[in-house]
Design an enzyme around this catalytic site. Structure first.
Site, short mmCIF file in Angstrom:
data_model
loop_
_atom_site.label_atom_id
_atom_site.label_comp_id
_atom_site.label_asym_id
_atom_site.label_seq_id
_atom_site.Cartn_x
_atom_site.Cartn_y
_atom_site.Cartn_z
NE ARG A 17 -3.81 0.21 4.30
CZ ARG A 17 -3.79 -1.15 5.14
NH1 ARG A 17 -5.03 -1.71 5.39
NH2 ARG A 17 -2.72 -1.29 5.72
NE ARG A 22 -6.88 -9.87 -2.84
CZ ARG A 22 -7.11 -10.13 -1.58
NH1 ARG A 22 -6.55 -9.51 -0.57
NH2 ARG A 22 -8.11 -10.87 -1.26
CE1 TYR A 74 2.87 -4.79 11.05
CE2 TYR A 74 3.49 -2.79 10.88
CZ TYR A 74 2.48 -3.47 10.98
OH TYR A 74 1.44 -3.05 10.93
CG ASP A 92 2.02 -2.64 2.97
OD1 ASP A 92 0.77 -2.56 3.07
OD2 ASP A 92 2.86 -2.65 3.81
NE ARG A 128 -8.65 -6.17 2.54
CZ ARG A 128 -8.28 -6.47 3.75
NH1 ARG A 128 -7.66 -7.73 4.17
NH2 ARG A 128 -7.84 -5.60 4.70
O1 CP3 Z 1 -4.99 3.11 -0.75
C1 CP3 Z 1 -3.99 3.24 0.06
O2 CP3 Z 1 -4.10 3.92 1.19
C2 CP3 Z 1 -2.80 2.90 -0.76
C3 CP3 Z 1 -2.07 1.69 -0.43
C4 CP3 Z 1 -1.86 1.13 1.17
C5 CP3 Z 1 -1.87 -0.20 1.50
N1 CP3 Z 1 -1.16 -0.09 2.75
C6 CP3 Z 1 -2.42 -1.14 0.81
C7 CP3 Z 1 -2.87 -2.21 1.42
C8 CP3 Z 1 -1.22 1.99 2.16
C9 CP3 Z 1 -0.90 3.64 1.97
C10 CP3 Z 1 -0.76 0.95 3.15
C11 CP3 Z 1 0.09 1.44 4.23
C12 CP3 Z 1 0.18 0.73 5.39
N2 CP3 Z 1 0.37 -0.79 5.44
C13 CP3 Z 1 0.23 1.02 6.95
C14 CP3 Z 1 0.03 2.27 7.53
C15 CP3 Z 1 -1.35 2.83 7.19
C16 CP3 Z 1 -2.13 2.42 8.08
O3 CP3 Z 1 -3.25 1.75 7.55
O4 CP3 Z 1 -2.07 2.62 9.29
C17 CP3 Z 1 0.42 -0.19 7.45
C18 CP3 Z 1 0.22 0.04 8.93
C19 CP3 Z 1 0.62 -1.33 6.54
C20 CP3 Z 1 0.97 -2.76 7.00
C21 CP3 Z 1 -0.15 -3.45 6.53
N3 CP3 Z 1 -0.46 -3.78 5.20
C22 CP3 Z 1 -1.17 -4.42 7.23
C23 CP3 Z 1 -1.09 -4.42 8.94
C24 CP3 Z 1 -1.69 -5.25 6.41
C25 CP3 Z 1 -2.85 -6.10 6.71
C26 CP3 Z 1 -4.13 -5.60 7.29
C27 CP3 Z 1 -5.22 -5.57 6.19
O5 CP3 Z 1 -5.84 -4.57 5.93
O6 CP3 Z 1 -5.24 -6.56 5.61
C28 CP3 Z 1 -1.29 -4.76 4.91
C29 CP3 Z 1 -2.01 -5.31 3.78
C30 CP3 Z 1 -2.49 -4.18 2.90
N4 CP3 Z 1 -1.79 -2.96 2.47
C31 CP3 Z 1 -3.60 -4.19 2.02
C32 CP3 Z 1 -3.85 -3.09 1.17
C33 CP3 Z 1 -4.96 -2.79 0.28
C34 CP3 Z 1 -4.87 -5.51 2.10
C35 CP3 Z 1 -4.41 -6.59 1.42
C36 CP3 Z 1 -5.38 -7.34 0.75
O7 CP3 Z 1 -5.83 -8.23 1.33
O8 CP3 Z 1 -5.77 -6.78 -0.57
#
Ligand code: CP3
Length: 346
Positions: A23, A36, A154, A73, A27
């Site tokens: 990640r 964003r 999901y 994602d 943010r």
């Molecule tokens: O930088 C990186 O790692 C690359 C981008 C990336 C994102 N999601 C961007 C993202 C990667 C590799 C993921 C994978 C992902 N997405 C997983 C597996 C990894 C893990 O963390 O276990 C899962 C379970 C998801 C599903 C997901 N996406 C959730 C549960 C959420 C909401 C939680 C949160 O942090 O807000 C997201 C949103 C998400 N994916 C964001 C980002 C940068 C946040 C969105 C934002 O508000 O900008």
């Protein structure tokens, strides 16, 4: 030029131990928040190759990590299979039409019908590849997908869950439907990752973020074997592309996570010394600092030094044991990266 990160994934000697953070594009970076805001929301950002490329490269340029990870994602897969994905502010991902029956599953696109729709991801990868190739900074590009089990949770629950009760009710009372979902997702993911490789990624990571929701005696049947199927498929076509498996929360499963892959991602609940003892002869190990240590530079240095000591005669890639949190100071993330480089210089 052979890349330090790719060499480390393949277990070769490198001048220092490379590092990246799960990640890492997100943010905690004001520069990410600015892009964003321009995009309007998170999904628009994923759908815009130019902006997605820009935020992919931010942590490389700002924090100094050795690999970029594609900005996207895991949930774009069920979205393109035909489920309606929304990201709700302060809540997270939501599908309004979760799978309840075989009919619901049959209505979804499978295989190449779904994977061919992810053109915005392939276009993003091609742009990042071009940018990286124009530089001489030796940075690799990681592509990724969710494990079929994590995606299925999901698709069945419709949102994040603490108990996984709907998915697990299906596991124990209608395993055939769960297997049908997992098999259909697996087919899409195989073609998706193949296209990511063809578009220019250097390394694959498969995230099984919800591995620990499954009891150990059922883990292979409902998750690991599908991850191995994806890895076998990719290795048969692209034997030189390293594969990282990251099943989160599995200290009790370490005796059953074998297969044709290169790197095992160790989550923060698993002691690195235990992972090394069980898996270090077979796989390069990645990880595994507790992400909350990033709130303190001292706690970070202490952990980086301890990991370097445990892994001094092993094959290692530094990372967090799960994703970086949004309120971590950027300066502390930079400190983590420079400490990893400092302690591992050879
Ligand atoms: O930088 C990186 O790692 C690359 C981008 C990336 C994102 N999601 C961007 C993202 C990667 C590799 C993921 C994978 C992902 N997405 C997983 C597996 C990894 C893990 O963390 O276990 C899962 C379970 C998801 C599903 C997901 N996406 C959730 C549960 C959420 C909401 C939680 C949160 O942090 O807000 C997201 C949103 C998400 N994916 C964001 C980002 C940068 C946040 C969105 C934002 O508000 O900008």
């Amino acid at each position: 030029m052979s890349k330090i990160f790719v060499d480390a994934c393949l277990g070769k000697e490198t001048p220092y131990t490379p590092v990246w953070m799960m990640r890492q594009a997100g943010r905690y970076l004001p520069e990410y928040m600015a892009v964003r805001a321009e995009a309007g929301n998170f999904l628009n950002l994923c759908h815009d190759p130019k902006k997605a490329c820009e935020v992919t490269l931010q942590p490389v340029d700002i924090v100094g990590v050795d690999a970029a990870i594609l900005f996207s994602d895991i949930l774009v897969i069920p979205d393109e299979m035909g489920m309606d994905l929304e990201f709700i502010k302060g809540f997270g991902p939501k599908f309004n039409d979760p799978i309840k029956s075989q009919d619901d599953l049959d209505r979804l696109r499978g295989g190449k019908d779904a994977s061919d729709r992810l053109t915005y991801v392939y276009d993003t990868i091609k742009l990042i590849r071009k940018e990286l190739d124009q530089r001489d900074d030796n940075k690799a590009l990681i592509g990724f997908c969710g494990a079929p089990w994590t995606l299925a949770t999901y698709m069945i629950e419709g949102q994040g869950t603490k108990t996984y009760n709907i998915s697990k009710k299906m596991m124990y009372s209608n395993p055939e439907l769960l297997h049908n979902i997992l098999a259909k997702v697996t087919e899409v993911v195989k073609y998706y990752m193949e296209k990511q490789i063809e578009s220019g990624i250097d390394v694959v990571q498969i995230f099984d973020s919800w591995a620990s929701a499954i009891e150990p005696s059922k883990y292979n049947e409902f998750s690991w074997k599908y991850m191995v199927e994806i890895a076998d498929y990719l290795k048969s076509k692209y034997p030189d592309t390293p594969i990282i498996m990251f099943p989160k929360g599995v200290p009790a499963f370490l005796d059953q996570v074998y297969g044709n892959f290169d790197v095992f991602g160790v989550d923060w609940s698993t002691p690195m010394a235990l992972a090394k003892e069980k898996l270090g002869d077979r796989y390069v190990l990645q990880g595994n600092m507790e992400p909350c240590r990033l709130y303190s530079k001292e706690a970070t240095t202490e952990c980086v030094e301890a990991l370097a000591e445990i892994m001094k005669d092993g094959r290692h890639i530094f990372n967090l044991g799960h994703g970086i949190l949004p309120d971590v100071p950027v300066e502390n993330a930079k400190h983590f990266v420079s400490e990893c480089h400092r302690v591992s210089k050879r």
